[in-house]
Write a protein that holds these residues in place. Sequence first.
Motif, short mmCIF file in Angstrom:
data_model
loop_
_atom_site.label_atom_id
_atom_site.label_comp_id
_atom_site.label_asym_id
_atom_site.label_seq_id
_atom_site.Cartn_x
_atom_site.Cartn_y
_atom_site.Cartn_z
N PHE A 1 11.47 7.17 -5.39
CA PHE A 1 11.16 5.74 -5.42
C PHE A 1 11.13 5.25 -3.97
CE2 PHE A 1 12.90 6.63 -9.56
CZ PHE A 1 12.21 5.79 -10.43
N TYR A 2 9.94 4.98 -3.48
CA TYR A 2 9.79 4.51 -2.10
C TYR A 2 9.95 2.99 -2.04
CZ TYR A 2 8.09 8.96 -0.24
OH TYR A 2 7.99 10.26 0.18
N ALA A 3 10.43 2.51 -0.88
CA ALA A 3 10.57 1.07 -0.66
C ALA A 3 10.29 0.77 0.81
CB ALA A 3 11.97 0.61 -1.03
N PHE A 4 9.38 -0.17 1.06
CA PHE A 4 9.03 -0.56 2.43
C PHE A 4 9.12 -2.07 2.55
CE2 PHE A 4 6.78 3.38 1.54
CZ PHE A 4 7.15 4.16 2.63
N GLU A 5 9.82 -2.52 3.58
CA GLU A 5 9.94 -3.96 3.81
C GLU A 5 8.62 -4.48 4.38
OE1 GLU A 5 13.40 -6.59 5.83
OE2 GLU A 5 12.13 -5.53 7.25
N GLN B 1 -4.24 -3.41 5.10
CA GLN B 1 -3.32 -3.87 6.15
C GLN B 1 -1.90 -3.38 5.86
OE1 GLN B 1 -3.43 -8.10 6.67
NE2 GLN B 1 -1.74 -8.13 8.13
N TYR B 2 -1.50 -3.41 4.59
CA TYR B 2 -0.17 -2.94 4.20
C TYR B 2 -0.01 -1.44 4.47
CZ TYR B 2 3.64 -1.38 1.17
OH TYR B 2 4.79 -0.77 0.69
N PHE B 3 -0.99 -0.65 4.05
CA PHE B 3 -0.90 0.80 4.26
C PHE B 3 -0.83 1.16 5.74
CE2 PHE B 3 -3.18 1.09 -0.02
CZ PHE B 3 -2.00 1.33 -0.70
N GLU C 1 4.93 2.89 -2.17
CA GLU C 1 3.87 3.53 -1.41
C GLU C 1 2.47 3.21 -1.94
OE1 GLU C 1 4.88 6.65 -4.57
OE2 GLU C 1 5.74 4.87 -3.62
N GLU C 2 2.42 2.58 -3.12
CA GLU C 2 1.13 2.18 -3.69
C GLU C 2 0.92 0.66 -3.61
OE1 GLU C 2 1.13 3.74 -7.62
OE2 GLU C 2 0.92 5.83 -6.97
N ILE D 1 2.80 0.52 7.01
CA ILE D 1 3.88 1.41 6.58
C ILE D 1 3.62 2.88 6.94
CG2 ILE D 1 4.37 -0.13 4.65
CD1 ILE D 1 3.25 2.17 2.81
N GLU D 2 2.46 3.18 7.50
CA GLU D 2 2.08 4.58 7.75
C GLU D 2 3.12 5.33 8.59
OE1 GLU D 2 -1.68 7.27 9.41
OE2 GLU D 2 -1.73 5.08 9.59
#
Length: 414
Positions: free
Chosen positions: A224-228, A392-394, A243-244, A397-398
């Motif tokens: 389970f990924y999580a990015f602020e 822009q989001y991807f 991640e999606e 977080i890359e």
Amino acid sequence: MKKISFLLVLMLAFTACEDDAKETALNEEKVEKKVPKPVEKEFGFILDNFEVVNGTVESGDSFGYILDQHGVDRGRIYQISEKVKDTFNSARITAGKKYKILKAKDSANTPQFFIYQHDRVNYTVLGIGDSISVERKKKPVSVKRREVSGVITSSLSEAVQAQGLSNLLVYELSDIYQWSIDFFKLQKGDQFKMIYSEKYIDDTIFVGIENVKAAVFKHGDKPFYAFEYETDSLTGQPSFYDEEAKALQSFFLKAPLNYSRISSRYTKRRFHPVQKRWKAHLGTDYAAAHGTPIVSTADGTVIASSYTSGNGNYVKVRHNDKYTTQYLHMSKRNVRSGQRVKQGDVIGYVGSTGLATGPHVCYRFWVHGKQVDPYRQNLPTAKHIEPEHKEQYFAAIEDLKTSLDKIPYKEYKK
């Protein structure tokens, strides 16, 4: 004769070396004595210039009482309180808070400054000498990035402590994943990795977590990924997405307590521990320490805040035309009927009022007026990132995802 001369030369050389060594030692001693004592500076003051009094506000202490004990007359105390009241409310000093009084090195040790420490970072400096002044300040805080990983052997708390990490990370992780992972069902061997920032005073004193940038929690072999990521530029409040680009936040929290355990689940048939008979238990019991905060699992309006002999102190919240929740056996209620609450607001505290054998909260859930098991509901989620903003989001977080994936998982040792 030549032998005697040679021995004489050796003796003279040895004596000279010995003298040189003594002289060097004396010179080094002199150098050491000349090294100045380091200047102790705190709150913007050189403390050696004052007589320093360190204190802690005791229960029952007042600002006036503290200054009076150090020779400030009552008339002056009143002047100080009146002059600084717009910045520093002297009536609201709190027991347990630390303070310093800096006194002049004169015959009377006249108090010059009163420094009140709101917490480890924020403080107020009051000039109480010849002139009265007030200034709120912050200690310089540096931020350090950390990358960590852990593995569940018994509990999340134990896994965090095993890495020598702050317990604040337990609450950070449970807060991030409260909608997607059931922390009451963690398994041995579950793993997590995090990239986050810590705050330090003087680069050495830890004062908390700045923020979590990215995390991945592998639960039951599923990551389970999580990015602020900040999507609301008006409030500046970031949220977490996977991640999606799907939001981790849900309309409802998984539980009304931050971190505890389920002691009894929703069931149509349970032996009641107080009434000593079989009956339906249309709620989920969460055992926790007496006084643990209970939060509303979603935004809504309090439609009941009351007491009955069976429920004890309870609160009922209507979230919309479809969903209603109720929280029983509280030691104390924190909201009133008709009050609007937000998801995560504290509405009461764990107790054992009513028909209860120990401290817990019984959480009940209604859908269209019918009590159901919340764990069996397909509950709504928060809004995901719009398709036109995904690129822009991807991109944002890359690098974080690359760094996160490079952190090795801690292996579970049976």
